[in-house]
Design a protein around this motif. Sequence first.
Motif, PDB file in Angstrom:
ATOM      1  N   THR A  84       0.808  -1.220   0.000  1.00 24.04           N
ATOM      2  CA  THR A  84       0.000   0.000   0.000  1.00 24.04           C
ATOM      3  C   THR A  84       0.839   1.266   0.000  1.00 24.04           C
ATOM      4  O   THR A  84       0.296   2.363   0.024  1.00 24.04           O
ATOM      5  CB  THR A  84      -0.949   0.020   1.216  1.00 24.04           C
ATOM      6  OG1 THR A  84      -0.178  -0.091   2.408  1.00 24.04           O
ATOM      7  CG2 THR A  84      -1.951  -1.126   1.136  1.00 24.04           C
ATOM      8  N   PHE A  85       2.164   1.104  -0.030  1.00 24.71           N
ATOM      9  CA  PHE A  85       3.066   2.249  -0.073  1.00 24.71           C
ATOM     10  C   PHE A  85       4.068   2.048  -1.194  1.00 24.71           C
ATOM     11  O   PHE A  85       4.581   0.947  -1.381  1.00 24.71           O
ATOM     12  CB  PHE A  85       3.831   2.405   1.247  1.00 24.71           C
ATOM     13  CG  PHE A  85       2.932   2.705   2.410  1.00 24.71           C
ATOM     14  CD1 PHE A  85       2.577   4.009   2.693  1.00 24.71           C
ATOM     15  CD2 PHE A  85       2.433   1.686   3.208  1.00 24.71           C
ATOM     16  CE1 PHE A  85       1.742   4.293   3.761  1.00 24.71           C
ATOM     17  CE2 PHE A  85       1.600   1.959   4.274  1.00 24.71           C
ATOM     18  CZ  PHE A  85       1.252   3.269   4.555  1.00 24.71           C
ATOM     19  N   GLU A  86       4.369   3.110  -1.921  1.00 17.10           N
ATOM     20  CA  GLU A  86       5.400   3.078  -2.965  1.00 17.10           C
ATOM     21  C   GLU A  86       6.466   4.078  -2.542  1.00 17.10           C
ATOM     22  O   GLU A  86       6.177   5.263  -2.386  1.00 17.10           O
ATOM     23  CB  GLU A  86       4.811   3.427  -4.333  1.00 17.10           C
ATOM     24  CG  GLU A  86       5.808   3.495  -5.461  1.00 17.10           C
ATOM     25  CD  GLU A  86       6.572   2.192  -5.736  1.00 17.10           C
ATOM     26  OE1 GLU A  86       6.087   1.109  -5.352  1.00 17.10           O
ATOM     27  OE2 GLU A  86       7.651   2.273  -6.323  1.00 17.10           O
TER      28      GLU A  86
ATOM     29  N   LYS B  58       8.632   3.570  10.518  1.00 13.14           N
ATOM     30  CA  LYS B  58       7.799   3.590  11.717  1.00 13.14           C
ATOM     31  C   LYS B  58       6.365   3.979  11.387  1.00 13.14           C
ATOM     32  O   LYS B  58       5.427   3.459  11.976  1.00 13.14           O
ATOM     33  CB  LYS B  58       8.385   4.543  12.756  1.00 13.14           C
ATOM     34  CG  LYS B  58       9.626   4.011  13.417  1.00 13.14           C
ATOM     35  CD  LYS B  58      10.219   5.001  14.387  1.00 13.14           C
ATOM     36  CE  LYS B  58      11.534   4.464  14.943  1.00 13.14           C
ATOM     37  NZ  LYS B  58      12.200   5.449  15.796  1.00 13.14           N
ATOM     38  N   GLN B  59       6.201   4.902  10.434  1.00 12.92           N
ATOM     39  CA  GLN B  59       4.863   5.346  10.042  1.00 12.92           C
ATOM     40  C   GLN B  59       4.136   4.315   9.188  1.00 12.92           C
ATOM     41  O   GLN B  59       2.916   4.269   9.195  1.00 12.92           O
ATOM     42  CB  GLN B  59       4.944   6.657   9.245  1.00 12.92           C
ATOM     43  CG  GLN B  59       5.391   7.838  10.057  1.00 12.92           C
ATOM     44  CD  GLN B  59       5.501   9.069   9.182  1.00 12.92           C
ATOM     45  OE1 GLN B  59       6.111   9.049   8.121  1.00 12.92           O
ATOM     46  NE2 GLN B  59       4.886  10.145   9.619  1.00 12.92           N
ATOM     47  N   THR B  60       4.874   3.524   8.451  1.00 17.84           N
ATOM     48  CA  THR B  60       4.256   2.641   7.458  1.00 17.84           C
ATOM     49  C   THR B  60       4.507   1.170   7.755  1.00 17.84           C
ATOM     50  O   THR B  60       4.324   0.332   6.883  1.00 17.84           O
ATOM     51  CB  THR B  60       4.784   2.977   6.054  1.00 17.84           C
ATOM     52  OG1 THR B  60       6.202   2.760   6.015  1.00 17.84           O
ATOM     53  CG2 THR B  60       4.479   4.407   5.666  1.00 17.84           C
ATOM     54  N   ARG B  61       4.879   0.828   8.964  1.00 16.43           N
ATOM     55  CA  ARG B  61       5.304  -0.542   9.281  1.00 16.43           C
ATOM     56  C   ARG B  61       4.204  -1.578   9.132  1.00 16.43           C
ATOM     57  O   ARG B  61       4.476  -2.765   9.247  1.00 16.43           O
ATOM     58  CB  ARG B  61       5.958  -0.613  10.639  1.00 16.43           C
ATOM     59  CG  ARG B  61       5.006  -0.489  11.787  1.00 16.43           C
ATOM     60  CD  ARG B  61       5.686  -0.758  13.108  1.00 16.43           C
ATOM     61  NE  ARG B  61       6.188   0.485  13.658  1.00 16.43           N
ATOM     62  CZ  ARG B  61       7.187   0.558  14.516  1.00 16.43           C
ATOM     63  NH1 ARG B  61       7.782  -0.517  14.924  1.00 16.43           N
ATOM     64  NH2 ARG B  61       7.578   1.712  14.980  1.00 16.43           N
ATOM     65  N   LYS B  62       2.986  -1.184   8.874  1.00 17.16           N
ATOM     66  CA  LYS B  62       1.925  -2.158   8.647  1.00 17.16           C
ATOM     67  C   LYS B  62       2.148  -2.943   7.359  1.00 17.16           C
ATOM     68  O   LYS B  62       1.592  -3.996   7.173  1.00 17.16           O
ATOM     69  CB  LYS B  62       0.559  -1.471   8.596  1.00 17.16           C
ATOM     70  CG  LYS B  62       0.091  -0.978   9.956  1.00 17.16           C
ATOM     71  CD  LYS B  62      -1.315  -0.470   9.899  1.00 17.16           C
ATOM     72  CE  LYS B  62      -1.305   0.969   9.429  1.00 17.16           C
ATOM     73  NZ  LYS B  62      -2.626   1.584   9.376  1.00 17.16           N
ATOM     74  N   CYS B  63       2.986  -2.412   6.466  1.00  8.64           N
ATOM     75  CA  CYS B  63       3.276  -3.148   5.241  1.00  8.64           C
ATOM     76  C   CYS B  63       4.199  -4.319   5.583  1.00  8.64           C
ATOM     77  O   CYS B  63       4.814  -4.336   6.641  1.00  8.64           O
ATOM     78  CB  CYS B  63       3.869  -2.238   4.170  1.00  8.64           C
ATOM     79  SG  CYS B  63       5.424  -1.463   4.572  1.00  8.64           S
TER      80      CYS B  63
ATOM     81  N   LEU C 238      11.149  -3.978   4.371  1.00 12.76           N
ATOM     82  CA  LEU C 238      12.081  -3.161   5.155  1.00 12.76           C
ATOM     83  C   LEU C 238      13.452  -3.104   4.505  1.00 12.76           C
ATOM     84  O   LEU C 238      14.019  -2.034   4.343  1.00 12.76           O
ATOM     85  CB  LEU C 238      12.208  -3.700   6.581  1.00 12.76           C
ATOM     86  CG  LEU C 238      13.238  -2.991   7.466  1.00 12.76           C
ATOM     87  CD1 LEU C 238      12.890  -1.523   7.608  1.00 12.76           C
ATOM     88  CD2 LEU C 238      13.326  -3.653   8.818  1.00 12.76           C
ATOM     89  N   PHE C 239      13.984  -4.246   4.107  1.00 18.06           N
ATOM     90  CA  PHE C 239      15.300  -4.272   3.489  1.00 18.06           C
ATOM     91  C   PHE C 239      15.313  -3.406   2.231  1.00 18.06           C
ATOM     92  O   PHE C 239      16.230  -2.640   2.009  1.00 18.06           O
ATOM     93  CB  PHE C 239      15.708  -5.706   3.145  1.00 18.06           C
ATOM     94  CG  PHE C 239      17.020  -5.764   2.401  1.00 18.06           C
ATOM     95  CD1 PHE C 239      18.219  -5.590   3.071  1.00 18.06           C
ATOM     96  CD2 PHE C 239      17.047  -5.955   1.034  1.00 18.06           C
ATOM     97  CE1 PHE C 239      19.419  -5.611   2.392  1.00 18.06           C
ATOM     98  CE2 PHE C 239      18.250  -5.982   0.343  1.00 18.06           C
ATOM     99  CZ  PHE C 239      19.431  -5.816   1.025  1.00 18.06           C
ATOM    100  N   GLU C 240      14.272  -3.519   1.436  1.00 19.94           N
ATOM    101  CA  GLU C 240      14.202  -2.746   0.201  1.00 19.94           C
ATOM    102  C   GLU C 240      14.138  -1.252   0.496  1.00 19.94           C
ATOM    103  O   GLU C 240      14.810  -0.453  -0.141  1.00 19.94           O
ATOM    104  CB  GLU C 240      12.971  -3.160  -0.596  1.00 19.94           C
ATOM    105  CG  GLU C 240      12.835  -2.413  -1.902  1.00 19.94           C
ATOM    106  CD  GLU C 240      11.603  -2.830  -2.650  1.00 19.94           C
ATOM    107  OE1 GLU C 240      11.197  -2.059  -3.519  1.00 19.94           O
ATOM    108  OE2 GLU C 240      11.057  -3.898  -2.379  1.00 19.94           O
TER     109      GLU C 240
ATOM    110  N   ASP D  13       7.178   8.707   0.041  1.00 24.72           N
ATOM    111  CA  ASP D  13       6.264   7.594   0.166  1.00 24.72           C
ATOM    112  C   ASP D  13       4.917   8.004  -0.395  1.00 24.72           C
ATOM    113  O   ASP D  13       4.356   8.999   0.027  1.00 24.72           O
ATOM    114  CB  ASP D  13       6.139   7.223   1.640  1.00 24.72           C
ATOM    115  CG  ASP D  13       5.033   6.228   1.876  1.00 24.72           C
ATOM    116  OD1 ASP D  13       4.904   5.310   1.059  1.00 24.72           O
ATOM    117  OD2 ASP D  13       4.317   6.401   2.863  1.00 24.72           O
ATOM    118  N   LEU D  14       4.397   7.272  -1.339  1.00 25.99           N
ATOM    119  CA  LEU D  14       3.091   7.537  -1.907  1.00 25.99           C
ATOM    120  C   LEU D  14       2.115   6.550  -1.298  1.00 25.99           C
ATOM    121  O   LEU D  14       2.183   5.369  -1.563  1.00 25.99           O
ATOM    122  CB  LEU D  14       3.103   7.349  -3.424  1.00 25.99           C
ATOM    123  CG  LEU D  14       4.170   8.130  -4.177  1.00 25.99           C
ATOM    124  CD1 LEU D  14       4.066   7.817  -5.647  1.00 25.99           C
ATOM    125  CD2 LEU D  14       3.992   9.620  -3.940  1.00 25.99           C
ATOM    126  N   ASN D  15       1.238   7.043  -0.464  1.00 22.36           N
ATOM    127  CA  ASN D  15       0.243   6.180   0.165  1.00 22.36           C
ATOM    128  C   ASN D  15      -0.982   6.227  -0.713  1.00 22.36           C
ATOM    129  O   ASN D  15      -1.766   7.150  -0.641  1.00 22.36           O
ATOM    130  CB  ASN D  15      -0.043   6.687   1.577  1.00 22.36           C
ATOM    131  CG  ASN D  15      -1.115   5.901   2.261  1.00 22.36           C
ATOM    132  OD1 ASN D  15      -1.544   4.870   1.774  1.00 22.36           O
ATOM    133  ND2 ASN D  15      -1.560   6.397   3.388  1.00 22.36           N
TER     134      ASN D  15
END
Length: 100
Positions: free
Chosen positions: A21-23, A67-72, A77-79, A92-94
């Motif tokens: 859900t994030f790019e 921290k803001q987008t950790r639901k993904c 994370l590594f990427e 980050d494009l939500n």
Amino acid sequence: MLALLSIKPVHTENIFSGRKTFEYRRKVFARSDVRTVLVYCTKPVGKLVGEFDIDEILQDSPSRLWKQTRKCPESLLFEIVSAFSATETPIDLNGDLVHA
């Protein structure tokens, strides 16, 4: 305003299935009025595969964005971290899926 992004096939599949859900991008769009993204799936697909609307553009360090987008998925994370040097600010494009 529309923008075109080239995205790898594995990520386009995850975006349009709702698993991603994030790019994450290194640079923000040159124009501030971009609200819809056309998605070009890179080779071997090599074509436009869909679009999504941007809800919000977040700008911060990779660790703060995580921290803001950790639901993904944690596999991203590594990427995310490896994609940016310490001097770059990722974007980050939500986005919500419009259609695939």
